[in-house]
Design a protein around this motif. Structure first.
Motif, PDB file in Angstrom:
ATOM      1  N   ALA A  48       0.816  -1.213   0.000  1.00 51.73           N
ATOM      2  CA  ALA A  48       0.000   0.000   0.000  1.00 51.73           C
ATOM      3  C   ALA A  48       0.850   1.264   0.000  1.00 51.73           C
ATOM      4  O   ALA A  48       0.349   2.348  -0.300  1.00 51.73           O
ATOM      5  CB  ALA A  48      -0.927   0.002   1.218  1.00 51.73           C
ATOM      6  N   ASN A  49       2.126   1.117   0.353  1.00 47.05           N
ATOM      7  CA  ASN A  49       3.010   2.286   0.412  1.00 47.05           C
ATOM      8  C   ASN A  49       3.983   2.351  -0.754  1.00 47.05           C
ATOM      9  O   ASN A  49       4.937   3.130  -0.732  1.00 47.05           O
ATOM     10  CB  ASN A  49       3.800   2.293   1.718  1.00 47.05           C
ATOM     11  CG  ASN A  49       2.905   2.409   2.934  1.00 47.05           C
ATOM     12  OD1 ASN A  49       1.797   2.930   2.839  1.00 47.05           O
ATOM     13  ND2 ASN A  49       3.376   1.915   4.063  1.00 47.05           N
ATOM     14  N   VAL A  50       3.760   1.525  -1.789  1.00 48.94           N
ATOM     15  CA  VAL A  50       4.662   1.460  -2.938  1.00 48.94           C
ATOM     16  C   VAL A  50       3.840   1.649  -4.212  1.00 48.94           C
ATOM     17  O   VAL A  50       2.701   1.183  -4.300  1.00 48.94           O
ATOM     18  CB  VAL A  50       5.415   0.111  -2.983  1.00 48.94           C
ATOM     19  CG1 VAL A  50       6.358   0.072  -4.180  1.00 48.94           C
ATOM     20  CG2 VAL A  50       6.187  -0.102  -1.683  1.00 48.94           C
ATOM     21  N   ALA A  51       4.417   2.322  -5.192  1.00 44.65           N
ATOM     22  CA  ALA A  51       3.749   2.536  -6.477  1.00 44.65           C
ATOM     23  C   ALA A  51       4.754   2.368  -7.608  1.00 44.65           C
ATOM     24  O   ALA A  51       5.904   2.817  -7.511  1.00 44.65           O
ATOM     25  CB  ALA A  51       3.119   3.929  -6.550  1.00 44.65           C
ATOM     26  N   ALA A  52       4.323   1.698  -8.670  1.00 45.76           N
ATOM     27  CA  ALA A  52       5.131   1.576  -9.878  1.00 45.76           C
ATOM     28  C   ALA A  52       4.944   2.835 -10.727  1.00 45.76           C
ATOM     29  O   ALA A  52       3.825   3.316 -10.911  1.00 45.76           O
ATOM     30  CB  ALA A  52       4.732   0.335 -10.672  1.00 45.76           C
ATOM     31  N   VAL A  53       6.051   3.365 -11.240  1.00 44.90           N
ATOM     32  CA  VAL A  53       6.000   4.645 -11.953  1.00 44.90           C
ATOM     33  C   VAL A  53       6.886   4.594 -13.190  1.00 44.90           C
ATOM     34  O   VAL A  53       7.786   3.765 -13.305  1.00 44.90           O
ATOM     35  CB  VAL A  53       6.468   5.808 -11.048  1.00 44.90           C
ATOM     36  CG1 VAL A  53       5.525   5.996  -9.878  1.00 44.90           C
ATOM     37  CG2 VAL A  53       7.896   5.578 -10.562  1.00 44.90           C
ATOM     38  N   THR A  54       6.581   5.491 -14.112  1.00 43.91           N
ATOM     39  CA  THR A  54       7.492   5.779 -15.215  1.00 43.91           C
ATOM     40  C   THR A  54       8.175   7.112 -14.923  1.00 43.91           C
ATOM     41  O   THR A  54       7.558   8.039 -14.396  1.00 43.91           O
ATOM     42  CB  THR A  54       6.751   5.870 -16.555  1.00 43.91           C
ATOM     43  OG1 THR A  54       5.736   6.871 -16.476  1.00 43.91           O
ATOM     44  CG2 THR A  54       6.131   4.534 -16.913  1.00 43.91           C
ATOM     45  N   VAL A  55       9.434   7.197 -15.286  1.00 45.80           N
ATOM     46  CA  VAL A  55      10.235   8.402 -15.068  1.00 45.80           C
ATOM     47  C   VAL A  55      10.674   8.918 -16.429  1.00 45.80           C
ATOM     48  O   VAL A  55      11.262   8.182 -17.223  1.00 45.80           O
ATOM     49  CB  VAL A  55      11.457   8.115 -14.184  1.00 45.80           C
ATOM     50  CG1 VAL A  55      12.212   9.392 -13.884  1.00 45.80           C
ATOM     51  CG2 VAL A  55      11.030   7.428 -12.887  1.00 45.80           C
ATOM     52  N   THR A  56      10.357  10.173 -16.719  1.00 44.17           N
ATOM     53  CA  THR A  56      10.698  10.756 -18.005  1.00 44.17           C
ATOM     54  C   THR A  56      11.499  12.036 -17.787  1.00 44.17           C
ATOM     55  O   THR A  56      11.357  12.721 -16.778  1.00 44.17           O
ATOM     56  CB  THR A  56       9.437  11.084 -18.825  1.00 44.17           C
ATOM     57  OG1 THR A  56       8.590  11.956 -18.061  1.00 44.17           O
ATOM     58  CG2 THR A  56       8.669   9.816 -19.151  1.00 44.17           C
ATOM     59  N   GLY A  57      12.333  12.335 -18.763  1.00 47.08           N
ATOM     60  CA  GLY A  57      13.145  13.544 -18.712  1.00 47.08           C
ATOM     61  C   GLY A  57      13.690  13.872 -20.085  1.00 47.08           C
ATOM     62  O   GLY A  57      13.628  13.047 -21.009  1.00 47.08           O
ATOM     63  N   SER A  58      14.202  15.062 -20.222  1.00 43.53           N
ATOM     64  CA  SER A  58      14.782  15.518 -21.483  1.00 43.53           C
ATOM     65  C   SER A  58      16.243  15.872 -21.265  1.00 43.53           C
ATOM     66  O   SER A  58      16.556  16.777 -20.481  1.00 43.53           O
ATOM     67  CB  SER A  58      14.004  16.732 -22.004  1.00 43.53           C
ATOM     68  OG  SER A  58      14.526  17.172 -23.235  1.00 43.53           O
TER      69      SER A  58
END
Length: 365
Positions: A82-92
């Motif tokens: 409940a305290n963890v989330a899968a994410v995408t990380v984007t940058g330029s």
């Protein structure tokens, strides 16, 4: 109300009609090969206050991470994340970025996490289109949105709490080779391709540096002879990018935003001789139900009988005339005289285009 809404349109038109000023070359063009590169990565955000996701790939990623730390979860154990989330990380990745410099990144949830507020991104490699790692990201998120819910299921959300940013959250680990110092020329690519603008850029550069120093390939690319030494090339470009150029006027266009009712008419728009009439039809339906009471001691029931009144009103249509080769101010004055709302102006402009009287490109967005 109609005149008030149309006043906003007239204001926008008067701004467009302002005289065009000279622009610097750096505002009109970009150097060929000098560009940013998009990076993307997949990681985990931890430390959430029960607002994480319950996606199966989050559990799989968590198990893989624990195995890398030398911790093996028993088979069949499904951790409550409940305290963890899968994410995408984007940058330029900026042009000329060097190893050790920092860059901003955006973190977005790809599961069903309610919020990323208060979370921390664990070390995440950021890859380019060639699948090479160019930066490493990690840090505490700054989330602008938030949400709150009640026990009865009601909920309110402000902005987007499932997306956050980390200023300077990624460290560059690999540099991108730039073609800046290669060859005997530097090529400028116009942001808005135009043959007239390209010719004026060539004339401005040759007038500043001497004849035959610059030449145009087409409506976009202009090449300039440049020194090979990188230090001299930097000084050379600092002079070129501040040269003032008068850009060519854009083609005649009328842009209509059908969602917001915004209409923008370009300065070079003209209308051939045409007469236009536009009327409004209003239908009004009024309900006046009648209640009939039974006589006393008649054992009757109260009955409600519908009574509808329908009225149709058609406002008188006023015809106005456009003279040939009118100016932008004349178009605005003619439409203001008829008191048309933006929705009516859209219909008039589309009809003029179909009739062949509107000498402009009509763009609906």
């Amino acid at each position: 109300m109609k005149m008030l809404r149309f006043g906003v349109l007239v204001l926008a038109l008067s701004v467009i009609a302002a005289p065009v000023l000279a622009d610097r070359l750096k505002d009109l063009a970009r150097i060929k090969g000098v560009r940013s590169n998009q990076l993307v990565g997949y990681g985990l955000v931890v430390g959430l206050d029960g607002s994480g996701d319950k996606a199966p790939f989050t559990n799989q990623t968590f198990r893989n991470m624990m195995n890398q730390f030398g911790i093996t979860l028993p088979p069949g154990v499904n951790p409550n994340l409940a305290n963890v989330a899968a994410v995408t990380v984007t940058g330029s990745l900026p042009p000329f970025a060097k190893t050790g410099q920092a860059m901003d990144i955006t973190v977005s949830s790809i599961g069903n996490a309610d919020s990323l507020r208060g979370g921390t991104l664990l070390m995440t490699p950021l890859r380019g289109a060639d699948d090479q790692v160019y930066a490493m990201a990690q840090g505490s998120l700054v989330v602008g949105g938030f949400g709150a819910g009640g026990a009865d299921g009601s909920r309110i959300t402000v902005n987007v709490p499932s997306v956050g940013r980390i200023p300077n959250g990624a460290t560059i680990e690999r540099e991108v080779t730039s073609p800046f110092a290669r060859g005997d020329t530097i090529t400028f690519n116009l942001l808005r391709p135009d043959f007239t603008t390209a010719r004026r850029v060539v004339e401005a550069i040759n007038g500043y540096l001497g004849p035959d120093m610059a030449y145009a390939h087409d409506a976009t690319a202009i090449s300039v002879k440049a020194p090979r030494d990188p230090s001299q090339r930097v000084s050379f470009l600092s002079l070129l990018e501040n040269i003032n150029v008068d850009p060519a006027q854009d083609a005649a266009k009328v842009v209509i935003n059908s969602r917001t009712g915004t209409i923008v008419v370009g300065q070079n728009v003209q209308v051939s001789a045409a007469a236009v009439t536009h009327g409004n039809l209003t239908v009004t339906i009024q309900e006046n139900p009648e209640v009939n009471q039974p006589n006393p001691f008649s054992d009757g029931e109260t009955v409600v009988e519908p009574n509808s009144q329908i009225a149709i009103t058609e406002e008188p249509a006023r015809m106005f005339k456009f003279g040939p080769a009118v100016t932008l101010n004349q178009i605005v004055q003619a439409v203001n005289q008829v008191g048309a709302a933006p929705g009516d102006v859209m219909a008039v402009l589309e009809a003029l285009k179909q009739a062949g009287a509107l000498r402009a490109e009509l763009i609906v967005i």
